[in-house]
Design an enzyme around this catalytic site. Structure first.
Site, PDB file in Angstrom:
ATOM      1  N   ASP A 137       0.838  -1.198   0.000  1.00 46.48           N
ATOM      2  CA  ASP A 137       0.000   0.000   0.000  1.00 46.48           C
ATOM      3  C   ASP A 137       0.872   1.246   0.000  1.00 46.48           C
ATOM      4  O   ASP A 137       2.022   1.227   0.462  1.00 46.48           O
ATOM      5  CB  ASP A 137      -0.908   0.016   1.234  1.00 46.48           C
ATOM      6  CG  ASP A 137      -1.910  -1.127   1.235  1.00 46.48           C
ATOM      7  OD1 ASP A 137      -2.222  -1.631   0.154  1.00 46.48           O
ATOM      8  OD2 ASP A 137      -2.362  -1.503   2.336  1.00 46.48           O
ATOM      9  N   LYS A 138       0.315   2.331  -0.485  1.00 53.53           N
ATOM     10  CA  LYS A 138       1.057   3.596  -0.574  1.00 53.53           C
ATOM     11  C   LYS A 138       1.758   3.938   0.740  1.00 53.53           C
ATOM     12  O   LYS A 138       2.943   4.301   0.754  1.00 53.53           O
ATOM     13  CB  LYS A 138       0.102   4.725  -0.959  1.00 53.53           C
ATOM     14  CG  LYS A 138       0.732   6.108  -0.916  1.00 53.53           C
ATOM     15  CD  LYS A 138      -0.296   7.200  -1.180  1.00 53.53           C
ATOM     16  CE  LYS A 138       0.326   8.577  -1.025  1.00 53.53           C
ATOM     17  NZ  LYS A 138      -0.675   9.663  -1.221  1.00 53.53           N
TER      18      LYS A 138
END
Length: 325
Positions: A137-138
């Site tokens: 995830d970012k």
């Protein structure tokens, strides 16, 4: 675009097998779906003639493959710094910082890991997803493996599907756990929010298993180690929220900022300033998809996560001191 040419003879041991099945074993550098598409397009011939993917073989036939490796990714390379912890002719392992998107999507057409990879090695444009075989995830930091050749890509995807890649994470969660455990709960798309995942029933979700172990308990939080048996989107975040121990700072599953009663000013300031999920991919281990060599990598926790742990330890120590005063 690159033209590839191969010639081979179907081994006698493949007698009675389907054309597409035997081809996948003869040319393991390419995925079965890619080979099947080439068969259907006439780019692969059997004794000089086209044949359907389901053609049964007798063994000894001559196979000719001539196909174009089309560019899989149409994105602009960008000179974004990457922390590469290992690289060889077939793959690379990088330590992704929090805040960097892995693959372009809606609203993220630039400034991603993929843009950086294409600048680092333009040949990656010829691989599916630029060689990216799994994501973070970012706002999750840590280790990722990226394929540099079709052979490595096919091998890594296969290992991930068989759960033969060890992925270990460190997380800080709300609440005080007394022991580790396992969350075995299917995950699927949230019914009311397309940005979120949720625990679903078996018909609507995919099998998801997360093993977690308690590393350190603080006054109102816990430091845990998580190992993935499966690799679903947001898996650790969803599973820990499901057992009422969401990750600190998680904007989707954490339920907002929670400050423990009596927290030290330093902890309050640190929690207020920690604006991402406290999750770090700290270890990655697998067999090299081409050489078979055991590979193992680790990445130290980032500075912001270390600062949070330090503040939690100081708060817990202060609380213990106050009890004796």
């Amino acid at each position: 675009m690159t033209t590839i040419r191969h010639e081979a003879v179907v081994p006698l041991s493949a007698a009675g097998r389907r054309f597409d099945q035997a081809l996948a074993e003869m040319f393991p550098d390419y995925s079965r779906s890619r080979l099947t598409a080439w068969i259907k397009a006439g780019a692969v011939t059997l004794d000089g003639a086209k044949a359907p993917p389901r053609q049964l073989l007798r063994g000894g036939e001559k196979v000719q493959l001539e196909a174009e490796l089309e560019t899989e990714v149409e994105l602009a390379p960008e000179a974004i710094a990457l922390d590469i912890v290992h690289e060889d002719d077939y793959l690379l392992v990088l330590n992704k910082p929090a805040g960097l998107v892995v693959h372009p999507g809606a609203g993220n057409s630039a400034g991603t890991v993929l843009n950086a990879l294409l600048h680092h090695d333009p040949v990656l444009a010829e691989l599916p997803r630029g060689g990216i075989v799994h994501r973070l995830d970012k706002d999750t930091s840590g280790l990722m493996v990226v394929a540099k050749t079709l052979a490595a890509h096919t091998g890594l995807v296969d290992m991930l599907s068989r759960h033969d890649v060890e992925r270990q994470y460190e997380a800080i969660v709300l609440g005080t756990l007394v022991a580790g455990g396992t969350v075995d709960a299917p995950i699927g798309r949230h019914m009311g929010d397309r940005l979120r995942q949720a625990v679903r029933d078996e018909e609507d979700g995919k099998r998801a298993v997360t093993h977690y172990r308690l590393r350190e308990r603080f006054r109102a939080h816990s430091l845990i180690q998580c190992s993935l048996e499966t690799g679903r989107t947001h898996q650790i975040r969803v599973h820990m929220a499901h057992i009422n121990h969401p990750l600190v700072g998680d904007p989707l599953y954490g339920g907002g900022l929670r400050l423990p009663k009596g927290a030290t000013p330093e902890l309050v300031a640190t929690l207020r300033g920690f604006r991402r999920q406290a999750l770090h991919a700290e270890r990655l281990a697998f067999e090299h998809p081409v050489t078979g060599e055991p590979m193992s990598f680790s990445a130290e926790r980032p500075a912001d996560q270390q600062a949070l742990i330090d503040a939690l330890r100081a708060d817990t120590a202060q609380a213990g001191l106050d009890e004796w005063q």
